[in-house]
Design a protein around this motif. Structure first.
Motif, mmCIF file in Angstrom:
data_model
loop_
_atom_site.group_PDB
_atom_site.id
_atom_site.type_symbol
_atom_site.label_atom_id
_atom_site.label_comp_id
_atom_site.label_asym_id
_atom_site.label_seq_id
_atom_site.Cartn_x
_atom_site.Cartn_y
_atom_site.Cartn_z
ATOM 1 N N MET A 1 -100.501 -57.579 -9.791
ATOM 2 C CA MET A 1 -101.367 -56.572 -9.229
ATOM 3 C C MET A 1 -100.529 -55.642 -8.351
ATOM 4 O O MET A 1 -99.781 -56.090 -7.502
ATOM 5 N N GLU A 2 -100.687 -54.377 -8.601
ATOM 6 C CA GLU A 2 -99.968 -53.376 -7.803
ATOM 7 C C GLU A 2 -100.871 -52.884 -6.678
ATOM 8 O O GLU A 2 -102.075 -52.712 -6.866
ATOM 9 N N VAL A 3 -100.280 -52.665 -5.511
ATOM 10 C CA VAL A 3 -100.992 -52.108 -4.367
ATOM 11 C C VAL A 3 -100.255 -50.842 -3.950
ATOM 12 O O VAL A 3 -99.044 -50.863 -3.765
ATOM 13 N N ARG A 4 -100.993 -49.752 -3.810
ATOM 14 C CA ARG A 4 -100.394 -48.475 -3.420
ATOM 15 C C ARG A 4 -101.205 -47.888 -2.273
ATOM 16 O O ARG A 4 -102.433 -47.971 -2.282
ATOM 17 N N GLY A 5 -100.544 -47.289 -1.319
ATOM 18 C CA GLY A 5 -101.215 -46.637 -0.205
ATOM 19 C C GLY A 5 -100.977 -45.140 -0.248
ATOM 20 O O GLY A 5 -99.860 -44.693 -0.530
ATOM 21 N N ILE A 6 -102.030 -44.362 -0.007
ATOM 22 C CA ILE A 6 -101.910 -42.907 0.001
ATOM 23 C C ILE A 6 -102.687 -42.347 1.197
ATOM 24 O O ILE A 6 -103.575 -43.005 1.735
ATOM 25 N N THR A 7 -102.339 -41.127 1.573
ATOM 26 C CA THR A 7 -103.069 -40.395 2.601
ATOM 27 C C THR A 7 -103.570 -39.102 1.971
ATOM 28 O O THR A 7 -102.793 -38.377 1.336
ATOM 29 N N LEU A 8 -104.860 -38.825 2.117
ATOM 30 C CA LEU A 8 -105.463 -37.605 1.592
ATOM 31 C C LEU A 8 -106.103 -36.832 2.732
ATOM 32 O O LEU A 8 -106.618 -37.433 3.679
ATOM 33 N N ARG A 9 -106.096 -35.511 2.638
ATOM 34 C CA ARG A 9 -106.888 -34.691 3.539
ATOM 35 C C ARG A 9 -108.318 -34.652 2.995
ATOM 36 O O ARG A 9 -108.527 -34.824 1.788
ATOM 37 N N ALA A 10 -109.290 -34.425 3.846
ATOM 38 C CA ALA A 10 -110.673 -34.278 3.380
ATOM 39 C C ALA A 10 -110.712 -33.135 2.364
ATOM 40 O O ALA A 10 -110.164 -32.062 2.602
ATOM 41 N N GLY A 11 -111.280 -33.381 1.206
ATOM 42 C CA GLY A 11 -111.352 -32.386 0.137
ATOM 43 C C GLY A 11 -110.202 -32.459 -0.846
ATOM 44 O O GLY A 11 -110.270 -31.894 -1.936
ATOM 45 N N GLU A 12 -109.118 -33.151 -0.497
ATOM 46 C CA GLU A 12 -107.967 -33.268 -1.385
ATOM 47 C C GLU A 12 -108.221 -34.331 -2.457
ATOM 48 O O GLU A 12 -108.860 -35.350 -2.201
ATOM 49 N N ALA A 13 -107.686 -34.095 -3.647
ATOM 50 C CA ALA A 13 -107.861 -35.020 -4.762
ATOM 51 C C ALA A 13 -106.533 -35.673 -5.137
ATOM 52 O O ALA A 13 -105.468 -35.064 -4.996
ATOM 53 N N TYR A 14 -106.614 -36.894 -5.618
ATOM 54 C CA TYR A 14 -105.458 -37.654 -6.094
ATOM 55 C C TYR A 14 -105.807 -38.158 -7.485
ATOM 56 O O TYR A 14 -106.857 -38.763 -7.699
ATOM 57 N N GLU A 15 -104.929 -37.884 -8.444
ATOM 58 C CA GLU A 15 -105.165 -38.298 -9.820
ATOM 59 C C GLU A 15 -104.403 -39.585 -10.107
ATOM 60 O O GLU A 15 -103.201 -39.670 -9.870
ATOM 61 N N LEU A 16 -105.107 -40.570 -10.613
ATOM 62 C CA LEU A 16 -104.534 -41.880 -10.906
ATOM 63 C C LEU A 16 -104.711 -42.173 -12.387
ATOM 64 O O LEU A 16 -105.824 -42.099 -12.913
ATOM 65 N N ARG A 17 -103.598 -42.484 -13.059
ATOM 66 C CA ARG A 17 -103.651 -42.850 -14.487
ATOM 67 C C ARG A 17 -103.396 -44.342 -14.610
ATOM 68 O O ARG A 17 -102.399 -44.846 -14.108
ATOM 69 N N LEU A 18 -104.314 -45.010 -15.294
ATOM 70 C CA LEU A 18 -104.192 -46.438 -15.536
ATOM 71 C C LEU A 18 -104.190 -46.691 -17.035
ATOM 72 O O LEU A 18 -105.004 -46.118 -17.762
ATOM 73 N N THR A 19 -103.282 -47.534 -17.477
ATOM 74 C CA THR A 19 -103.232 -47.878 -18.893
ATOM 75 C C THR A 19 -104.282 -48.929 -19.177
ATOM 76 O O THR A 19 -104.348 -49.959 -18.498
ATOM 77 N N GLY A 20 -105.103 -48.648 -20.159
ATOM 78 C CA GLY A 20 -106.194 -49.554 -20.491
ATOM 79 C C GLY A 20 -105.994 -50.241 -21.831
ATOM 80 O O GLY A 20 -105.058 -49.956 -22.560
ATOM 81 N N ARG A 21 -106.887 -51.134 -22.100
ATOM 82 C CA ARG A 21 -106.919 -51.850 -23.360
ATOM 83 C C ARG A 21 -108.316 -51.705 -23.961
ATOM 84 O O ARG A 21 -108.917 -52.669 -24.411
ATOM 85 N N GLY A 22 -108.811 -50.469 -23.950
ATOM 86 C CA GLY A 22 -110.153 -50.187 -24.454
ATOM 87 C C GLY A 22 -110.339 -50.575 -25.900
ATOM 88 O O GLY A 22 -111.417 -51.004 -26.302
ATOM 89 N N ALA A 23 -109.292 -50.467 -26.692
ATOM 90 C CA ALA A 23 -109.393 -50.836 -28.100
ATOM 91 C C ALA A 23 -109.575 -52.341 -28.267
ATOM 92 O O ALA A 23 -109.950 -52.805 -29.333
ATOM 93 N N ARG A 24 -109.339 -53.092 -27.207
ATOM 94 C CA ARG A 24 -109.528 -54.550 -27.245
ATOM 95 C C ARG A 24 -110.744 -54.981 -26.438
ATOM 96 O O ARG A 24 -110.912 -56.160 -26.159
ATOM 97 N N GLY A 25 -111.569 -54.021 -26.038
ATOM 98 C CA GLY A 25 -112.805 -54.346 -25.353
ATOM 99 C C GLY A 25 -112.737 -54.352 -23.841
ATOM 100 O O GLY A 25 -113.715 -54.687 -23.178
#
Length: 109
Positions: A1-25
């Motif tokens: 399990m990976e743990v990441r910490g970020i700081t955002l300003r109010a209204g700021e967006a952060y894009e996170l890409r996660l690799t999934g296994r949707g084809a396996r349910g």
């Protein structure tokens, strides 16, 4: 399990890409703890590369990337977002993968 910490300003967006296994349910789910009103989380819809074409299609069993947008909402808030990759038909199974994002929200834009 990976743990990441970020700081955002109010209204700021952060894009996170996660690799999934949707084809396996498997699907990614998320839960927000701490100051849950400090952030919002939304999955970004898969879109086609060109107008009029179909969204990208994966081969059976291939990993599928999913994109989520985390947005800072309330300054001074701290939230922990736990993403878990699970198979909904089998709720007793442990998650296949997990990812934790610790978010601190600071003053506005």
């Amino acid at each position: 399990m990976e743990v990441r910490g970020i700081t955002l300003r109010a209204g700021e967006a952060y894009e996170l890409r996660l690799t999934g296994r949707g084809a396996r349910g498997y699907v990614w789910t998320w839960q927000v703890s701490g100051n849950a009103d400090a952030v919002s989380v939304a999955e970004v819809a898969q879109v086609a590369e060109a107008p009029g074409s179909a969204p990208p299609r994966a081969e059976p069993g291939a990993p599928l990337a999913r994109t989520y947008v985390v947005r800072g909402r309330r300054p001074g808030g701290r939230a922990r977002i736990r993403f878990a990759q699970v198979r909904p038909p089998y709720p007793e199974e442990a998650p296949y993968d997990e990812f934790v994002l610790d978010v601190e929200v600071t003053g506005g834009t």
